[in-house]
Design an enzyme around this catalytic site. Structure first.
Site, PDB file in Angstrom:
ATOM      1  N   LEU A 154       0.886 118.648  82.262  1.00 47.82           N
ATOM      2  CA  LEU A 154      -0.002 117.490  82.478  1.00 47.82           C
ATOM      3  C   LEU A 154       0.782 116.313  83.063  1.00 47.82           C
ATOM      4  O   LEU A 154       0.872 115.237  82.484  1.00 47.82           O
ATOM      5  CB  LEU A 154      -0.721 117.080  81.183  1.00 47.82           C
ATOM      6  N   GLU A 192       5.771 120.531  91.577  1.00 46.07           N
ATOM      7  CA  GLU A 192       5.575 119.247  92.243  1.00 46.07           C
ATOM      8  C   GLU A 192       5.126 119.629  93.645  1.00 46.07           C
ATOM      9  O   GLU A 192       5.812 120.387  94.327  1.00 46.07           O
ATOM     10  CB  GLU A 192       6.887 118.454  92.268  1.00 46.07           C
ATOM     11  N   SER A 193       3.984 119.108  94.095  1.00 47.18           N
ATOM     12  CA  SER A 193       3.350 119.695  95.286  1.00 47.18           C
ATOM     13  C   SER A 193       3.182 118.746  96.470  1.00 47.18           C
ATOM     14  O   SER A 193       2.704 119.172  97.512  1.00 47.18           O
ATOM     15  CB  SER A 193       1.981 120.259  94.895  1.00 47.18           C
ATOM     16  N   THR A 207       3.905 128.659  99.711  1.00 45.43           N
ATOM     17  CA  THR A 207       3.268 127.873 100.768  1.00 45.43           C
ATOM     18  C   THR A 207       3.769 128.279 102.154  1.00 45.43           C
ATOM     19  O   THR A 207       4.923 128.733 102.291  1.00 45.43           O
ATOM     20  CB  THR A 207       3.585 126.378 100.524  1.00 45.43           C
ATOM     21  N   ASP A 208       2.935 128.040 103.156  1.00 46.99           N
ATOM     22  CA  ASP A 208       3.373 128.305 104.536  1.00 46.99           C
ATOM     23  C   ASP A 208       4.479 127.334 104.970  1.00 46.99           C
ATOM     24  O   ASP A 208       5.163 127.570 105.968  1.00 46.99           O
ATOM     25  CB  ASP A 208       2.192 128.235 105.510  1.00 46.99           C
ATOM     26  N   GLU A 209       4.660 126.239 104.216  1.00 45.99           N
ATOM     27  CA  GLU A 209       5.658 125.239 104.625  1.00 45.99           C
ATOM     28  C   GLU A 209       7.086 125.780 104.548  1.00 45.99           C
ATOM     29  O   GLU A 209       7.998 125.191 105.123  1.00 45.99           O
ATOM     30  CB  GLU A 209       5.523 123.965 103.784  1.00 45.99           C
ATOM     31  N   TYR A 228      10.238 119.053  99.486  1.00 49.91           N
ATOM     32  CA  TYR A 228       9.221 119.902  98.832  1.00 49.91           C
ATOM     33  C   TYR A 228       9.340 121.348  99.315  1.00 49.91           C
ATOM     34  O   TYR A 228       9.477 122.276  98.510  1.00 49.91           O
ATOM     35  CB  TYR A 228       7.800 119.371  99.114  1.00 49.91           C
ATOM     36  N   LYS A 235      10.395 124.831  97.368  1.00 48.66           N
ATOM     37  CA  LYS A 235       9.533 126.017  97.275  1.00 48.66           C
ATOM     38  C   LYS A 235      10.270 127.235  97.844  1.00 48.66           C
ATOM     39  O   LYS A 235      10.158 128.342  97.308  1.00 48.66           O
ATOM     40  CB  LYS A 235       8.216 125.799  98.041  1.00 48.66           C
TER      41      LYS A 235
HETATM   42  P1  NAD Z   1      -1.127 120.126  91.959  1.00 48.68           P
HETATM   43  O1  NAD Z   1      -0.068 119.103  92.193  1.00 48.68           O
HETATM   44  O2  NAD Z   1      -2.555 119.720  92.098  1.00 48.68           O
HETATM   45  O3  NAD Z   1      -0.970 120.741  90.499  1.00 48.68           O
HETATM   46  C1  NAD Z   1       0.273 121.080  89.958  1.00 48.68           C
HETATM   47  C2  NAD Z   1       0.081 121.374  88.470  1.00 48.68           C
HETATM   48  O4  NAD Z   1       1.353 121.767  87.944  1.00 48.68           O
HETATM   49  C3  NAD Z   1      -0.381 120.163  87.659  1.00 48.68           C
HETATM   50  O5  NAD Z   1      -1.389 120.543  86.756  1.00 48.68           O
HETATM   51  C4  NAD Z   1       0.871 119.718  86.927  1.00 48.68           C
HETATM   52  O6  NAD Z   1       0.598 119.078  85.684  1.00 48.68           O
HETATM   53  C5  NAD Z   1       1.593 121.047  86.741  1.00 48.68           C
HETATM   54  N1  NAD Z   1       3.051 120.872  86.586  1.00 48.68           N
HETATM   55  C6  NAD Z   1       3.878 120.135  87.376  1.00 48.68           C
HETATM   56  N2  NAD Z   1       5.134 120.198  86.900  1.00 48.68           N
HETATM   57  C7  NAD Z   1       5.099 120.998  85.795  1.00 48.68           C
HETATM   58  C8  NAD Z   1       6.074 121.453  84.881  1.00 48.68           C
HETATM   59  N3  NAD Z   1       7.361 121.089  84.992  1.00 48.68           N
HETATM   60  N4  NAD Z   1       5.687 122.280  83.884  1.00 48.68           N
HETATM   61  C9  NAD Z   1       4.395 122.655  83.756  1.00 48.68           C
HETATM   62  N5  NAD Z   1       3.416 122.228  84.587  1.00 48.68           N
HETATM   63  C10 NAD Z   1       3.769 121.418  85.599  1.00 48.68           C
HETATM   64  O7  NAD Z   1      -0.767 121.325  92.928  1.00 48.68           O
HETATM   65  P2  NAD Z   1      -1.725 122.295  93.759  1.00 48.68           P
HETATM   66  O8  NAD Z   1      -2.076 121.645  95.035  1.00 48.68           O
HETATM   67  O9  NAD Z   1      -2.779 122.810  92.855  1.00 48.68           O
HETATM   68  O10 NAD Z   1      -0.694 123.467  94.088  1.00 48.68           O
HETATM   69  C11 NAD Z   1      -0.491 124.531  93.169  1.00 48.68           C
HETATM   70  C12 NAD Z   1       0.541 125.490  93.748  1.00 48.68           C
HETATM   71  O11 NAD Z   1       0.083 125.993  94.998  1.00 48.68           O
HETATM   72  C13 NAD Z   1       1.897 124.830  94.028  1.00 48.68           C
HETATM   73  O12 NAD Z   1       2.899 125.741  93.657  1.00 48.68           O
HETATM   74  C14 NAD Z   1       1.891 124.597  95.535  1.00 48.68           C
HETATM   75  O13 NAD Z   1       3.200 124.650  96.047  1.00 48.68           O
HETATM   76  C15 NAD Z   1       1.058 125.771  96.014  1.00 48.68           C
HETATM   77  N6  NAD Z   1       0.304 125.566  97.259  1.00 48.68           N
HETATM   78  C16 NAD Z   1      -0.522 124.474  97.406  1.00 48.68           C
HETATM   79  C17 NAD Z   1      -1.278 124.328  98.578  1.00 48.68           C
HETATM   80  C18 NAD Z   1      -2.220 123.158  98.767  1.00 48.68           C
HETATM   81  O14 NAD Z   1      -2.782 123.008  99.862  1.00 48.68           O
HETATM   82  N7  NAD Z   1      -2.455 122.329  97.784  1.00 48.68           N
HETATM   83  C19 NAD Z   1      -1.174 125.294  99.585  1.00 48.68           C
HETATM   84  C20 NAD Z   1      -0.296 126.375  99.410  1.00 48.68           C
HETATM   85  C21 NAD Z   1       0.419 126.504  98.236  1.00 48.68           C
HETATM   86  O1  DAU Z   2       0.542 123.908 103.994  1.00 47.24           O
HETATM   87  C1  DAU Z   2       0.440 124.002 102.609  1.00 47.24           C
HETATM   88  C2  DAU Z   2       0.793 122.683 101.982  1.00 47.24           C
HETATM   89  O2  DAU Z   2      -0.304 121.808 102.247  1.00 47.24           O
HETATM   90  C3  DAU Z   2       1.069 122.765 100.486  1.00 47.24           C
HETATM   91  O3  DAU Z   2       2.207 123.544 100.274  1.00 47.24           O
HETATM   92  C4  DAU Z   2       1.276 121.367  99.886  1.00 47.24           C
HETATM   93  O4  DAU Z   2       1.397 121.456  98.477  1.00 47.24           O
HETATM   94  C5  DAU Z   2       0.061 120.519 100.228  1.00 47.24           C
HETATM   95  O5  DAU Z   2       0.262 119.202  99.756  1.00 47.24           O
HETATM   96  C6  DAU Z   2      -0.178 120.513 101.736  1.00 47.24           C
HETATM   97  O6  DAU Z   2       0.906 119.816 102.420  1.00 47.24           O
HETATM   98  P1  DAU Z   2       0.643 118.815 103.645  1.00 47.24           P
HETATM   99  O7  DAU Z   2       1.788 117.905 103.756  1.00 47.24           O
HETATM  100  O8  DAU Z   2       0.238 119.562 104.873  1.00 47.24           O
HETATM  101  O9  DAU Z   2      -0.688 118.080 103.083  1.00 47.24           O
HETATM  102  P2  DAU Z   2      -1.132 116.552 103.069  1.00 47.24           P
HETATM  103  O10 DAU Z   2      -2.533 116.531 102.555  1.00 47.24           O
HETATM  104  O11 DAU Z   2      -0.128 115.669 102.404  1.00 47.24           O
HETATM  105  O12 DAU Z   2      -1.139 116.167 104.612  1.00 47.24           O
HETATM  106  C7  DAU Z   2      -1.925 116.879 105.563  1.00 47.24           C
HETATM  107  C8  DAU Z   2      -1.602 116.323 106.943  1.00 47.24           C
HETATM  108  O13 DAU Z   2      -2.108 114.977 107.024  1.00 47.24           O
HETATM  109  C9  DAU Z   2      -0.118 116.215 107.232  1.00 47.24           C
HETATM  110  O14 DAU Z   2       0.115 116.467 108.620  1.00 47.24           O
HETATM  111  C10 DAU Z   2       0.222 114.748 106.925  1.00 47.24           C
HETATM  112  C11 DAU Z   2      -1.060 114.036 107.295  1.00 47.24           C
HETATM  113  N1  DAU Z   2      -1.355 112.809 106.500  1.00 47.24           N
HETATM  114  C12 DAU Z   2      -1.291 112.896 105.142  1.00 47.24           C
HETATM  115  C13 DAU Z   2      -1.561 111.790 104.350  1.00 47.24           C
HETATM  116  C14 DAU Z   2      -1.481 111.875 102.848  1.00 47.24           C
HETATM  117  C15 DAU Z   2      -1.720 111.637 107.150  1.00 47.24           C
HETATM  118  O15 DAU Z   2      -1.799 111.576 108.389  1.00 47.24           O
HETATM  119  N2  DAU Z   2      -1.997 110.549 106.366  1.00 47.24           N
HETATM  120  C16 DAU Z   2      -1.915 110.570 105.003  1.00 47.24           C
HETATM  121  O16 DAU Z   2      -2.170 109.519 104.355  1.00 47.24           O
END
Ligand code: NAD
Ligand code: DAU
Length: 340
Positions: free
Chosen positions: A37, A89-90, A130-132, A155, A159
């Protein structure tokens, strides 16, 4: 066969959507949600599951062995235990402000989990990546599972570190591990620091939308439910030791995405404000998901045209949720990130 699924990070964006999906599609599974949390984790996302038989929440940190042991203790008693690892941490921008929390949770935390999973004989460990990790593409081409790993942000580097530890656990210890690498998700319960919910929240309040640099960066957007179904396919049908890319063939320039959202909300494009670019900003991501399509039979069910309105409507109906997650701590982060 009786099954328990340990889910880490289940109170976050994708994790909570995954838990809702499991309740619907695998109602007989026991589920243990281990989450620290952090600012990104919110039990409100899981209100509908609280008190449900077979669901339990363990408040704990994946970097702490004793917390992880509590989750495994709650999982005891089933014929098979599976683990899906979302906790991380995402947010890229936060990793630029401070990288260490990313190394601690994403790298060290993943190793703590792998060690515990091995000790307890976990039957399958799915690592949600992630694709990153592949870095950035030029104007053409796609990431395949064989694309070299070239992460560019703290980040994505963390990952990548976790992906390599999972690979090593499989190779060295013979653990049953699968890695998934997905593109950008959108949908309910996404914390509004991420671009799509941020723009919906700001535009709805007639606030400016900060576009980094020239806004020509490309992301491949996938509805979160489609991602969750792909992870379930990898969990149940994936081959041990394999990596599966997940994406929706839905590439869009950031600026075009903002214009679509503004159009859908009936807001003027004058809300667009160009701000300083993200340092090291990856130019383009695009996923080749043909392996998971052909080998596991997964394909996305939602088009962007269907799921964007669903997402916008969800945020519009969640005023109190948005207000609560954009509390004091988030406002401080916002001021640090965007100034003012
Ligand atoms: P999020 O930041 O919304 O959620 C992360 C969760 O992990 C939270 O509930 C947080 O409390 C928990 N957490 C963080 N540190 C922790 C710790 N030390 N111990 C236990 N719990 C902890 O993230 P999300 O966007 O739901 O992403 C989830 C996973 O999917 C991540 O591993 C991220 O790299 C991956 N991912 C995200 C995206 C995207 O677009 N959001 C895309 C591809 C992959
Ligand atoms: O590709 C998968 C990833 O997508 C995940 O692994 C990450 O956890 C997730 O956060 C996401 O990463 P991005 O950096 O692509 O997402 P974000 O929403 O932060 O940004 C999307 C795009 O928009 C990126 O090119 C940065 C841009 N951006 C983002 C913010 C927050 C802006 O232009 N302005 C903004 O204020």
């Amino acid at each position: 066969m009786s099954t328990t699924c340990i889910v880490t990070g289940g109170a976050g964006f994708i994790g909570s959507n995954f838990l809702h999906m499991l309740a619907e599609l695998r109602p007989d599974w026991r589920v243990v949600n281990l989450d620290a949390l952090t600012y990104a984790g919110n039990l409100e996302n899981l209100e509908a599951l609280a008190g449900r038989p077979g669901y339990s929440f363990v408040h704990g940190d994946i970097t702490k062995g004793e917390d992880v042991e509590r989750a495994f203790a709650s999982a005891k008693g089933s014929e098979r235990t599976l683990l899906v690892h979302f906790a991380a941490e995402s947010h890229v921008d936060r990793s630029i402000q401070s990288g260490l929390p990313f190394v601690l949770t994403n790298v060290a935390g993943t190793q703590v989990l792998l060690d515990a999973a091995r000790k307890h004989g976990t039957q399958r460990f799915v690592h949600v990546s992630t694709d990153e990790v592949y870095g950035s593409l030029g104007a053409s081409g796609f990431f395949t599972e064989d694309t070299p790993l070239q992460p560019n942000s703290p980040y994505s580097a963390s990952k990548t570190g976790s992906d390599l530890l999972v690979r090593a656990a499989h190779h060295t210890h013979g653990m049953d591990c699968v890695i998934t690498r997905c593109s950008n998700n959108y949908g309910p319960y996404q914390f509004p620091e991420k671009f799509l919910p941020l723009m919906i929240a700001n535009a709805s309040a007639d606030k400016s939308i900060p576009v980094y640099g020239d806004g020509q960066q490309v992301r491949d957007w996938l509805y979160v439910r489609d991602h969750c179904e792909a992870i379930l396919a990898a969990l149940e049908k994936g081959k041990s030791g394999e990596v599966y890319n997940i994406g929706g063939n839905n590439e869009m320039k950031n600026l075009d995405l903002v214009k679509q959202v503004l159009g859908a909300l009936g807001k003027p494009e004058s809300l667009i404000t160009y701000v300083k670019d993200r340092p090291g900003h990856d130019r383009r991501y695009a996923i080749d998901a043909s392996k998971i399509r052909s080998e596991l039979g997964w394909s996305p069910r939602f088009t962007f045209a269907q799921a964007l309105p669903l997402t916008i409507r969800w945020y519009q109906s969640q005023g109190p949720w948005l207000q609560r997650v954009t509390s004091g701590a988030y406002r401080e982060y916002y001021a640090r990130q965007y100034g003012g």
